[in-house]
Design a protein around this motif. Structure first.
Motif, PDB file in Angstrom:
ATOM      1  N   ARG A  11      26.572  50.048  43.631  1.00  0.00           N
ATOM      2  CA  ARG A  11      27.676  49.136  43.943  1.00  0.00           C
ATOM      3  C   ARG A  11      27.606  47.824  43.172  1.00  0.00           C
ATOM      4  N   TYR A  12      26.398  47.458  42.700  1.00  0.00           N
ATOM      5  CA  TYR A  12      26.259  46.223  41.932  1.00  0.00           C
ATOM      6  C   TYR A  12      25.714  46.489  40.533  1.00  0.00           C
ATOM      7  N   MET A  13      25.806  47.736  40.095  1.00  0.00           N
ATOM      8  CA  MET A  13      25.333  48.095  38.766  1.00  0.00           C
ATOM      9  C   MET A  13      26.124  47.369  37.688  1.00  0.00           C
ATOM     10  N   ILE A  14      27.441  47.253  37.863  1.00  0.00           N
ATOM     11  CA  ILE A  14      28.288  46.599  36.863  1.00  0.00           C
ATOM     12  C   ILE A  14      27.901  45.129  36.707  1.00  0.00           C
ATOM     13  N   THR A  15      27.627  44.449  37.817  1.00  0.00           N
ATOM     14  CA  THR A  15      27.216  43.041  37.765  1.00  0.00           C
ATOM     15  C   THR A  15      25.937  42.877  36.954  1.00  0.00           C
ATOM     16  N   THR A  16      24.958  43.745  37.203  1.00  0.00           N
ATOM     17  CA  THR A  16      23.681  43.660  36.504  1.00  0.00           C
ATOM     18  C   THR A  16      23.844  43.970  35.019  1.00  0.00           C
ATOM     19  N   LEU A  17      24.565  45.041  34.691  1.00  0.00           N
ATOM     20  CA  LEU A  17      24.732  45.436  33.301  1.00  0.00           C
ATOM     21  C   LEU A  17      25.588  44.451  32.515  1.00  0.00           C
ATOM     22  N   THR A  18      26.489  43.758  33.194  1.00  0.00           N
ATOM     23  CA  THR A  18      27.278  42.723  32.515  1.00  0.00           C
ATOM     24  C   THR A  18      26.374  41.609  32.007  1.00  0.00           C
ATOM     25  N   LEU A  19      25.463  41.160  32.863  1.00  0.00           N
ATOM     26  CA  LEU A  19      24.523  40.111  32.468  1.00  0.00           C
ATOM     27  C   LEU A  19      23.625  40.576  31.327  1.00  0.00           C
ATOM     28  N   LEU A  20      23.143  41.805  31.399  1.00  0.00           N
ATOM     29  CA  LEU A  20      22.249  42.320  30.368  1.00  0.00           C
ATOM     30  C   LEU A  20      22.992  42.566  29.056  1.00  0.00           C
ATOM     31  N   THR A  21      24.245  43.004  29.125  1.00  0.00           N
ATOM     32  CA  THR A  21      25.053  43.172  27.912  1.00  0.00           C
ATOM     33  C   THR A  21      25.234  41.837  27.212  1.00  0.00           C
ATOM     34  N   GLU A  22      25.510  40.806  27.991  1.00  0.00           N
ATOM     35  CA  GLU A  22      25.664  39.458  27.421  1.00  0.00           C
ATOM     36  C   GLU A  22      24.392  39.030  26.706  1.00  0.00           C
ATOM     37  N   GLY A  23      23.255  39.286  27.324  1.00  0.00           N
ATOM     38  CA  GLY A  23      21.982  38.917  26.705  1.00  0.00           C
ATOM     39  C   GLY A  23      21.726  39.699  25.437  1.00  0.00           C
ATOM     40  N   ALA A  24      22.096  40.994  25.417  1.00  0.00           N
ATOM     41  CA  ALA A  24      21.898  41.819  24.221  1.00  0.00           C
ATOM     42  C   ALA A  24      22.744  41.312  23.063  1.00  0.00           C
ATOM     43  N   LEU A  25      23.987  40.948  23.344  1.00  0.00           N
ATOM     44  CA  LEU A  25      24.853  40.427  22.289  1.00  0.00           C
ATOM     45  C   LEU A  25      24.329  39.115  21.731  1.00  0.00           C
ATOM     46  N   LEU A  26      23.775  38.269  22.598  1.00  0.00           N
ATOM     47  CA  LEU A  26      23.245  36.986  22.150  1.00  0.00           C
ATOM     48  C   LEU A  26      21.983  37.154  21.316  1.00  0.00           C
ATOM     49  N   LYS A  27      21.208  38.180  21.612  1.00  0.00           N
ATOM     50  CA  LYS A  27      19.928  38.372  20.916  1.00  0.00           C
ATOM     51  C   LYS A  27      20.092  38.963  19.516  1.00  0.00           C
ATOM     52  N   MET A  28      21.212  39.640  19.278  1.00  0.00           N
ATOM     53  CA  MET A  28      21.394  40.319  17.999  1.00  0.00           C
ATOM     54  C   MET A  28      21.396  39.317  16.841  1.00  0.00           C
ATOM     55  N   PRO A  29      20.659  39.620  15.759  1.00  0.00           N
ATOM     56  CA  PRO A  29      20.593  38.710  14.608  1.00  0.00           C
ATOM     57  C   PRO A  29      21.813  38.863  13.710  1.00  0.00           C
ATOM     58  N   ILE A  30      22.948  38.369  14.183  1.00  0.00           N
ATOM     59  CA  ILE A  30      24.197  38.531  13.423  1.00  0.00           C
ATOM     60  C   ILE A  30      24.686  37.161  12.965  1.00  0.00           C
TER      61      ILE A  30
END
Length: 377
Positions: free
Chosen positions: A358-377
């Motif tokens: 029920r809260y998987m989307i909330t957790t994955l949203t935060l982690l997706t944001e972190g993954a995008l920020l970490k990418m060396p682009i």
């Protein structure tokens, strides 16, 4: 030695000697298209050597995790996601990584990718590069599949699940193969400005989770890098992100009991101390509710009140203050290493387990944001 004070429980472990003590504390309320060549790969690999925290990107130093986000909402994804997919996603602890955009990846070609990756692993095994997994393995079978329903925004690409099956070399012929490795790539509520700026030939699935042999993980990543001109990098879950998860999961307590809030700090003294701080769920909720009720903090979003970083910071500081009152030890002296509740657990080392759909989307949203920020682009 263990001590108890109503509301909170805590243990301190001497990491070298294994001694421990504990306490409870009282409650209070259009870019340029990239070419597929070695220069491009090498430039990305050089970026991967730069160290950074989850909330700060080496290439985009002005960008950080959002300072405000929507409060967690119930998502009944069981109506959209198949039970067998949820079963895999929720019963496993995943090691996280980020992955740069995939060049010419097509969701319609997953059957072909299954065959190609199987052949790649077989070739590496013949060359002695695929170390045995769970004993001698006769063969590996790979399956790619789409996970319908695991998207949130219009620009999100469909989540892809990968499984590697095998069986012992000397097993009976009629014995079925079993999964020996699982992984997935996803993008949940990805930054729309970034996603829309990608060329048409690139698909962004920035968050990668894996479970199983490290050797197989490296082989899968190597195949992706060679096939889709992408790069992988370790994704630590920063202290800031752990603070967010502690607050967001606590915010869910009134609808889904978190059962307990457990936080682990490592204090860099000699010998090193590991502090495990377990908070009664109602006391954590009371503290969080009081912080949310403070005047001047009303911030209504489209889907209800948002959560601000100032609230998250005050919540964590309130927990630290309780601890200091009883132990005279400032937890700010060391990094937060782990947060866990009945809804999930997250570790600074980049490991995550999601225990509530029920809260998987909330957790994955935060982690997706972190993954995008970490990418060396």
């Amino acid at each position: 030695m263990f001590k108890f004070v109503s509301g909170f429980y805590c243990s301190i472990v001497n990491m070298e000697r294994g001694h421990s003590s504990g306490v409870k504390t009282p409650p209070t309320r259009g870019v340029v298209q990239k070419s597929k060549n070695k220069t491009y790969q090498q430039s990305y690999r050089s970026c991967l050597r730069a160290s950074s925290r989850f909330a700060l990107t080496p290439a985009l130093t002005a960008r950080r995790l959002n300072t405000s986000r929507r409060a967690p909402r119930l998502h009944n994804i069981t109506e959209k996601v198949r039970p067998e997919h949820l079963d895999i996603l929720m019963k496993t602890e995943w090691k996280l990584a980020y992955v740069t955009p995939l060049y010419q990846f097509r969701h319609t070609q997953l059957q072909s990718y299954s065959r190609q990756l199987s052949e790649f692993i077989a070739a590496e095994k013949q060359q002695g590069l695929a170390v045995e997994v769970e004993g001698l393995q006769s063969s590996f079978r790979v399956s790619f599949s789409v996970v319908p329903g695991m998207t949130e925004a219009d620009d999100d690409a469909e989540t892809v699940l990968i499984q590697i099956h095998s069986k012992p070399m000397f097993a009976r012929q009629d014995k079925p193969q079993k999964p020996v490795w699982s992984g997935w790539l996803t993008c949940i509520n990805g930054n729309p400005d970034y996603l829309q700026s990608l060329p048409q030939d690139f698909i962004c699935l920035p968050l990668f989770g894996s479970s199983g042999s490290e050797v197989l993980t490296r082989l899968v990543q190597s195949w992706f890098q060679q096939t889709f001109d992408c790069c992988f990098g370790c994704l630590e879950i920063s202290e800031t992100c752990l603070h967010w998860l502690a607050a967001l999961w606590t915010n869910c307590h009134s609808e889904s009991s978190i059962q307990r809030l457990k936080l682990i700090w490592t204090i860099p003294v000699k010998p090193v101390l590991q502090v495990t701080y377990t908070v009664n769920p109602q006391d954590a909720w009371d503290l969080w509710s009081d912080i949310r009720k403070e005047p001047g903090e009303e911030n209504e979003g489209e889907d209800g009140r948002s959560v601000d970083i100032e609230e998250v910071t005050r919540f964590i500081q309130g927990l630290k203050n309780h601890f200091y009152k009883h132990f005279k030890l400032d937890l700010s002296a060391g990094p937060l290493q782990q947060v866990s509740t009945a809804l999930g657990s997250a570790k600074y080392s980049g490991r995550i387990k999601i225990s509530s759909s029920r809260y998987m989307i909330t957790t994955l949203t935060l982690l997706t944001e972190g993954a995008l920020l970490k990418m060396p682009i």
